[in-house]
Design an enzyme around this catalytic site. Structure first.
Site, short mmCIF file in Angstrom:
data_model
loop_
_atom_site.label_atom_id
_atom_site.label_comp_id
_atom_site.label_asym_id
_atom_site.label_seq_id
_atom_site.Cartn_x
_atom_site.Cartn_y
_atom_site.Cartn_z
N HIS A 20 -4.35 -6.67 12.39
CA HIS A 20 -5.54 -6.42 11.54
C HIS A 20 -5.67 -7.50 10.41
O HIS A 20 -4.62 -7.98 10.37
CB HIS A 20 -5.32 -5.12 10.80
N ASP A 48 -10.02 9.04 5.14
CA ASP A 48 -10.16 7.70 4.70
C ASP A 48 -11.84 7.13 4.68
O ASP A 48 -12.08 6.63 3.54
CB ASP A 48 -9.38 6.82 5.28
N ARG A 67 -14.74 5.32 -3.27
CA ARG A 67 -14.27 4.11 -4.00
C ARG A 67 -15.19 2.99 -4.15
O ARG A 67 -15.21 2.31 -5.08
CB ARG A 67 -12.97 3.70 -3.19
N SER A 111 -5.64 3.03 3.09
CA SER A 111 -6.68 3.04 4.01
C SER A 111 -6.65 2.29 5.12
O SER A 111 -6.93 2.76 6.15
CB SER A 111 -7.73 2.39 3.12
N LYS A 150 -5.82 4.35 9.42
CA LYS A 150 -6.40 4.08 10.67
C LYS A 150 -5.73 3.29 11.83
O LYS A 150 -5.71 3.60 12.85
CB LYS A 150 -7.79 3.16 10.30
#
Length: 436
Positions: free
Chosen positions: A92, A173, A180, A195, A199
């Site tokens: 990620h 989320d 947010r 967050s 995932k």
């Protein structure tokens, strides 16, 4: 605890908000209740907004952040690929300009023997989205159901999937992220970390490498804050049983020589063919080596890149999701060239300026759901350290909407510096490694 009309005995939204507002630590029961209630609609948006703001101001302990993340995972399904015949590992990135690394990285790691279940997102603002880039390939589809994911990951000739997350993956989320974004509560390391990791943990990977960008074109511009975010995410992954490491990588200058969807796909294919910009190759191999090591494989990814195996897996991966790897990529209808005003050395090319310019040209979106131009973006003909002469092309702007060019040029006005001495010092992309 018993639930009655959306309440758990002894727990309510107002007491949870005031506990955190006053600097208190939320209990496991309070966190589980508020995330579940928010997912079901029993906790109102304005109440969750107030709680998010209290978290921005007061922070969260490691235990609170871990429980918050676990509650968001529990709001939906958790995928499981443990029965696959190859180890799973994912990557990620926190996002940057010209960050096309997933495109060559996923097939490269698959070519090394791992399965790569890569759930990715779309771009917003100045940072590009992996799915937008891949959707510039004719026929390619981002939506892949779980049974098809399993087939692709188990196939030794493919082994990698890059797709959109399903609606049932950490739905809490998704709701909280949207809230947010419009309430000024994005800048919270516990909320950012939970967050991302909710995932990634829910997607069922056995190992995870995090690429945390630092610098002008990154969300985290401060090295200390980036380290804190990386450390928090590594802890969350480790606590959840996912082998996790993080690399802090530089994002003051764009990665590679392109920013924009189809432009970045073409550059990624160059890397897979054995060429491409040195910085893209460097970071791709650095992340691949971390992923392969976490997967327990004894192979050097550089060999799989050099002998063409990574390219074979790329082509198979694209075809598996409906794309044609041989089809011409979209091209913008209009171009504009920015040239050097004098001789010298390009000493600075600001990632934020390039990212905003590419966004204004149509490569990105201002709001979720906006369309993007697949051919829009920027080619960079020089990078910091390169000598230039007056009149030499520095950047080429690509767009289908020529009216966007003046705004893009304005974004670039203070983004380039031509000096007389080349920049010195350590130019390495890898700033720090976190995790065991």
């Amino acid at each position: 605890m018993s639930c009655q009309t959306g309440r758990v005995t002894g727990v309510d939204a107002v007491s949870i908000i005031t506990t955190k507002r006053d600097g208190g630590e939320l209990s496991d029961a309070q966190i589980a209740w508020v995330i579940d209630g928010f997912t079901r609609g029993a906790v109102a948006d304005e109440q969750m907004s107030a709680l998010a703001m209290a978290i921005v101001w007061r922070g969260m302990t490691r235990r609170e952040t871990a429980r918050w993340t676990a509650a968001m995972i529990a709001s939906g399904r958790r995928m499981d690929f443990t029965d696959l015949p190859r180890p799973t590992v994912d990557k990620h990135s926190t996002g940057g300009v010209g960050d096309k690394i997933t495109l060559p990285l996923a097939p490269l790691v698959a070519a090394c023997g791992a399965a790569v279940p890569q759930l990715s997102g779309r771009g917003l603002g100045h940072t590009g989205g992996t799915l937008d880039k891949l959707e510039s390939i004719p026929g390619w589809r981002a939506d892949v159901d779980v049974p098809r994911m399993r087939e692709i990951l188990a196939d030794p000739s493919i082994g990698a999937v890059v797709c959109a997350a399903g609606a049932d993956l950490a739905p809490a989320d998704k709701r909280l992220y949207a809230l947010r974004d419009v309430t000024g509560t994005v800048e919270s390391i516990p909320l950012i970390a939970s967050s991302i990791m909710s995932k990634k943990i829910a997607e069922g990977t056995g190992a995870l490498v995090l690429d945390v960008k630092v610098g002008a074109g990154a969300f985290m511009k401060d090295h200390g804050a980036a380290r804190e975010l990386a450390t928090t995410m590594v802890e969350l992954g480790t606590d959840a049983g996912v082998r996790t490491v993080a690399l802090l990588t530089a994002m003051d200058t764009p990665l590679g020589r392109t920013a924009g969807n189809a432009l970045e796909v073409a550059e990624s294919v160059e890397v897979l063919a054995g060429g491409g910009p040195a910085d893209v190759v460097e970071l791709t191999l650095a992340l691949a080596r971390e992923m392969v090591a976490l997967a327990g494989l004894d192979i050097d990814p550089a060999d799989a890149l050099a002998d063409g195996r990574a390219m074979d897996h790329w082509r198979a991966m694209v075809r598996a999701q409906g794309g044609d790897p041989d089809a011409p990529l979209p091209r913008a209808r209009h171009t504009e060239t920015i040239r050097a005003e004098r001789d010298g050395v390009l000493t600075r090319l600001d990632a934020m300026g390039v990212g905003v310019a590419a966004w204004r040209l149509g490569a990105g979106r201002a709001r979720q759901g906006d369309p993007v131009q697949f051919g829009a973006g920027i080619e960079m003909h020089a990078k910091p350290g390169d000598p230039v002469v007056a009149g030499q092309p520095l950047l080429t702007l690509h767009t289908d909407t020529p009216d966007a060019i003046p705004g893009a040029v304005a974004a670039l006005a203070d983004s380039m510096t031509i000096g007389v001495i080349a920049p010195t010092g350590d130019a390495s992309l890898i700033l720090e490694r976190i995790g065991s």
